[in-house]
Motif scaffolding. Structure first.
Motif, PDB file in Angstrom:
ATOM      1  N   VAL A 191      42.436  23.841 -12.077  1.00 37.37           N
ATOM      2  CA  VAL A 191      43.273  22.975 -12.902  1.00 37.37           C
ATOM      3  C   VAL A 191      44.764  23.233 -12.666  1.00 37.37           C
ATOM      4  O   VAL A 191      45.596  22.329 -12.803  1.00 37.37           O
ATOM      5  CB  VAL A 191      42.888  23.155 -14.384  1.00 37.37           C
ATOM      6  N   THR A 192      45.114  24.451 -12.287  1.00 39.03           N
ATOM      7  CA  THR A 192      46.516  24.763 -12.016  1.00 39.03           C
ATOM      8  C   THR A 192      47.035  23.958 -10.828  1.00 39.03           C
ATOM      9  O   THR A 192      48.171  23.469 -10.842  1.00 39.03           O
ATOM     10  CB  THR A 192      46.696  26.270 -11.751  1.00 39.03           C
ATOM     11  N   ALA A 193      46.202  23.806  -9.813  1.00 41.01           N
ATOM     12  CA  ALA A 193      46.596  23.031  -8.631  1.00 41.01           C
ATOM     13  C   ALA A 193      46.781  21.554  -8.980  1.00 41.01           C
ATOM     14  O   ALA A 193      47.700  20.886  -8.478  1.00 41.01           O
ATOM     15  CB  ALA A 193      45.552  23.191  -7.536  1.00 41.01           C
ATOM     16  N   VAL A 194      45.911  21.030  -9.846  1.00 43.77           N
ATOM     17  CA  VAL A 194      46.061  19.637 -10.283  1.00 43.77           C
ATOM     18  C   VAL A 194      47.384  19.464 -11.016  1.00 43.77           C
ATOM     19  O   VAL A 194      48.157  18.531 -10.751  1.00 43.77           O
ATOM     20  CB  VAL A 194      44.892  19.221 -11.202  1.00 43.77           C
ATOM     21  N   LEU A 195      47.657  20.363 -11.931  1.00 38.27           N
ATOM     22  CA  LEU A 195      48.884  20.271 -12.720  1.00 38.27           C
ATOM     23  C   LEU A 195      50.124  20.381 -11.838  1.00 38.27           C
ATOM     24  O   LEU A 195      51.131  19.690 -12.069  1.00 38.27           O
ATOM     25  CB  LEU A 195      48.895  21.367 -13.782  1.00 38.27           C
ATOM     26  N   THR A 196      50.067  21.226 -10.827  1.00 41.81           N
ATOM     27  CA  THR A 196      51.211  21.395  -9.921  1.00 41.81           C
ATOM     28  C   THR A 196      51.536  20.094  -9.199  1.00 41.81           C
ATOM     29  O   THR A 196      52.707  19.715  -9.066  1.00 41.81           O
ATOM     30  CB  THR A 196      50.928  22.503  -8.899  1.00 41.81           C
ATOM     31  N   LYS A 197      50.514  19.379  -8.738  1.00 42.52           N
ATOM     32  CA  LYS A 197      50.749  18.111  -8.033  1.00 42.52           C
ATOM     33  C   LYS A 197      51.355  17.061  -8.955  1.00 42.52           C
ATOM     34  O   LYS A 197      52.202  16.262  -8.532  1.00 42.52           O
ATOM     35  CB  LYS A 197      49.447  17.605  -7.421  1.00 42.52           C
ATOM     36  N   VAL A 198      50.945  17.077 -10.206  1.00 46.70           N
ATOM     37  CA  VAL A 198      51.522  16.134 -11.163  1.00 46.70           C
ATOM     38  C   VAL A 198      52.955  16.530 -11.494  1.00 46.70           C
ATOM     39  O   VAL A 198      53.870  15.696 -11.504  1.00 46.70           O
ATOM     40  CB  VAL A 198      50.666  16.068 -12.442  1.00 46.70           C
ATOM     41  N   ARG A 199      53.174  17.793 -11.742  1.00 50.21           N
ATOM     42  CA  ARG A 199      54.500  18.279 -12.134  1.00 50.21           C
ATOM     43  C   ARG A 199      55.537  18.050 -11.047  1.00 50.21           C
ATOM     44  O   ARG A 199      56.705  17.734 -11.336  1.00 50.21           O
ATOM     45  CB  ARG A 199      54.413  19.770 -12.477  1.00 50.21           C
ATOM     46  N   THR A 200      55.131  18.183  -9.794  1.00 53.09           N
ATOM     47  CA  THR A 200      56.076  18.007  -8.677  1.00 53.09           C
ATOM     48  C   THR A 200      56.199  16.560  -8.223  1.00 53.09           C
ATOM     49  O   THR A 200      56.947  16.271  -7.291  1.00 53.09           O
ATOM     50  CB  THR A 200      55.631  18.869  -7.481  1.00 53.09           C
ATOM     51  N   GLY A 201      55.451  15.657  -8.859  1.00 48.56           N
ATOM     52  CA  GLY A 201      55.541  14.239  -8.502  1.00 48.56           C
ATOM     53  C   GLY A 201      54.695  13.847  -7.307  1.00 48.56           C
ATOM     54  O   GLY A 201      54.791  12.710  -6.831  1.00 48.56           O
ATOM     55  N   GLU A 202      53.844  14.747  -6.826  1.00 46.64           N
ATOM     56  CA  GLU A 202      52.967  14.403  -5.707  1.00 46.64           C
ATOM     57  C   GLU A 202      51.824  13.498  -6.145  1.00 46.64           C
ATOM     58  O   GLU A 202      51.166  12.874  -5.309  1.00 46.64           O
ATOM     59  CB  GLU A 202      52.391  15.677  -5.080  1.00 46.64           C
ATOM     60  N   ALA A 203      51.569  13.445  -7.437  1.00 46.61           N
ATOM     61  CA  ALA A 203      50.509  12.593  -7.973  1.00 46.61           C
ATOM     62  C   ALA A 203      51.033  11.825  -9.177  1.00 46.61           C
ATOM     63  O   ALA A 203      51.879  12.319  -9.931  1.00 46.61           O
ATOM     64  CB  ALA A 203      49.300  13.430  -8.370  1.00 46.61           C
ATOM     65  N   ASP A 204      50.509  10.604  -9.332  1.00 48.76           N
ATOM     66  CA  ASP A 204      50.886   9.797 -10.496  1.00 48.76           C
ATOM     67  C   ASP A 204      50.188  10.277 -11.751  1.00 48.76           C
ATOM     68  O   ASP A 204      50.697  10.084 -12.867  1.00 48.76           O
ATOM     69  CB  ASP A 204      50.515   8.326 -10.260  1.00 48.76           C
ATOM     70  N   ALA A 205      49.031  10.894 -11.578  1.00 51.92           N
ATOM     71  CA  ALA A 205      48.273  11.375 -12.732  1.00 51.92           C
ATOM     72  C   ALA A 205      47.230  12.390 -12.279  1.00 51.92           C
ATOM     73  O   ALA A 205      46.786  12.388 -11.126  1.00 51.92           O
ATOM     74  CB  ALA A 205      47.584  10.216 -13.451  1.00 51.92           C
ATOM     75  N   GLY A 206      46.844  13.245 -13.199  1.00 48.81           N
ATOM     76  CA  GLY A 206      45.782  14.216 -12.944  1.00 48.81           C
ATOM     77  C   GLY A 206      45.021  14.456 -14.234  1.00 48.81           C
ATOM     78  O   GLY A 206      45.582  14.294 -15.332  1.00 48.81           O
ATOM     79  N   LEU A 207      43.772  14.801 -14.105  1.00 47.21           N
ATOM     80  CA  LEU A 207      42.971  15.078 -15.287  1.00 47.21           C
ATOM     81  C   LEU A 207      42.881  16.594 -15.447  1.00 47.21           C
ATOM     82  O   LEU A 207      42.321  17.295 -14.594  1.00 47.21           O
ATOM     83  CB  LEU A 207      41.580  14.467 -15.123  1.00 47.21           C
ATOM     84  N   VAL A 208      43.473  17.104 -16.524  1.00 51.42           N
ATOM     85  CA  VAL A 208      43.553  18.545 -16.771  1.00 51.42           C
ATOM     86  C   VAL A 208      43.127  18.820 -18.204  1.00 51.42           C
ATOM     87  O   VAL A 208      42.622  17.930 -18.895  1.00 51.42           O
ATOM     88  CB  VAL A 208      44.986  19.066 -16.522  1.00 51.42           C
ATOM     89  N   TYR A 209      43.352  20.040 -18.654  1.00 53.10           N
ATOM     90  CA  TYR A 209      43.059  20.370 -20.045  1.00 53.10           C
ATOM     91  C   TYR A 209      44.300  20.159 -20.909  1.00 53.10           C
ATOM     92  O   TYR A 209      45.434  20.251 -20.437  1.00 53.10           O
ATOM     93  CB  TYR A 209      42.609  21.823 -20.172  1.00 53.10           C
TER      94      TYR A 209
END
Length: 273
Positions: A191-209
């Motif tokens: 989940v940390t990797a998902v959040l990192t991509k969202v936080r840095t703008g590499e992804a428009d959205a991610g499903l996390v906790y």
């Protein structure tokens, strides 16, 4: 009777009485007045906790467990709690393969079961918290994400956890419940990797906790999903049989179970059932 015999009577009577009471003979008596032969043994005390242990834990616990470790180490000087955070399934596989780990805290009872079935837990796992999924988007939500349906839009860049990781399994369940055929652009190891991509703008959205969204407040925003309460994740913890410091592993586990509730809920986790 002669005068000498009469004079001896009181002495003889005294000797008989003394023999009946067990006193004055030089022997210990058997009654309550007997003197014990030795002092009662002192109660034994457990040796003080010392040394260090390694705790493998789900990535979503990477904020609250170190806080609890600081409290524990302050309470027990001379101890050290070291952590390895990551995807629960990968950590479980390493433990089953014989990795030198003392305590395991997973983000899935199913994942913990693989460790239990391999005979690696030294005690029954205890659930310490639960967590719910939430959509994370960059601050300001530039892509205009509104819900899970956007994870099926090829025009969006969306990321989720790998399916074998607890957050990925929960995501797949949420998609099924929503009737969404998701098409993630990448599956991340935790989940940390998902959040990192969202936080840095590499992804428009991610499903996390929800706890991850709260931890990154100001950098990401959260969007609640209706299916979250039907795809909850439970967090069990247990000391392991291969621990090199079993006393410390057990004490740390007990500390988290007994004292971690407030810290976990302050971080956004739900109370265990």
């Amino acid at each position: 009777m002669t005068a000498r015999a009469l004079a001896a009577l009181p002495v003889a009577l005294l000797l008989v009485l003394t023999g009946c009471t067990g006193q004055g003979t030089g022997r210990q008596g058997t009654g309550p007045s007997a003197t014990p032969s030795s002092a009662a043994p002192r109660a034994s005390t457990a040796p003080p906790l010392t040394g260090s242990i390694t705790v493998d834990a789900a990535a979503s616990l990477n904020r609250v467990l170190p806080e609890l470790a600081t409290q524990f180490e302050r309470q027990y000087p001379g101890t050290s709690i070291d952590f390895s955070f990551g995807g629960s399934s990968a950590l479980a596989a390493q433990i089953v393969s014989g990795a030198p780990v003392d305590v395991f805290a997973a983000a899935s009872t199913t994942t913990m079961r693989t460790v239990v079935d391999a005979g690696r837990t030294a005690a029954d796992p205890v659930v310490i918290a639960r967590n719910r999924l939430e959509i994370a988007v960059p601050a300001g939500n530039p892509a205009g994400i509104t819900g899970l349906a956007d994870f099926a839009d090829a025009k969006r860049t969306v990321v989720v956890c790998a399916k074998e990781v607890p957050c990925g399994a929960a995501a797949q369940k949420a998609f099924r419940l929503a009737g969404v055929a998701a098409e993630p652009d990448s599956y991340e190891p935790d989940v940390t990797a998902v959040l990192t991509k969202v936080r840095t703008g590499e992804a428009d959205a991610g499903l996390v906790y929800a706890t991850d969204v709260e931890a990154a407040a100001g950098q990401v925003e959260g969007i609640a999903i209706p299916q979250a309460d039907e795809a909850l994740t439970s967090y069990p913890i247990a000391p392991l049989t291969e621990s090199r410091n079993a006393a410390l592993a057990e004490a740390w586990t007990d500390f988290v179970v007994s004292n971690g509730g407030d810290a976990l809920q302050a971080a956004g986790f739900l109370a265990p059932r």
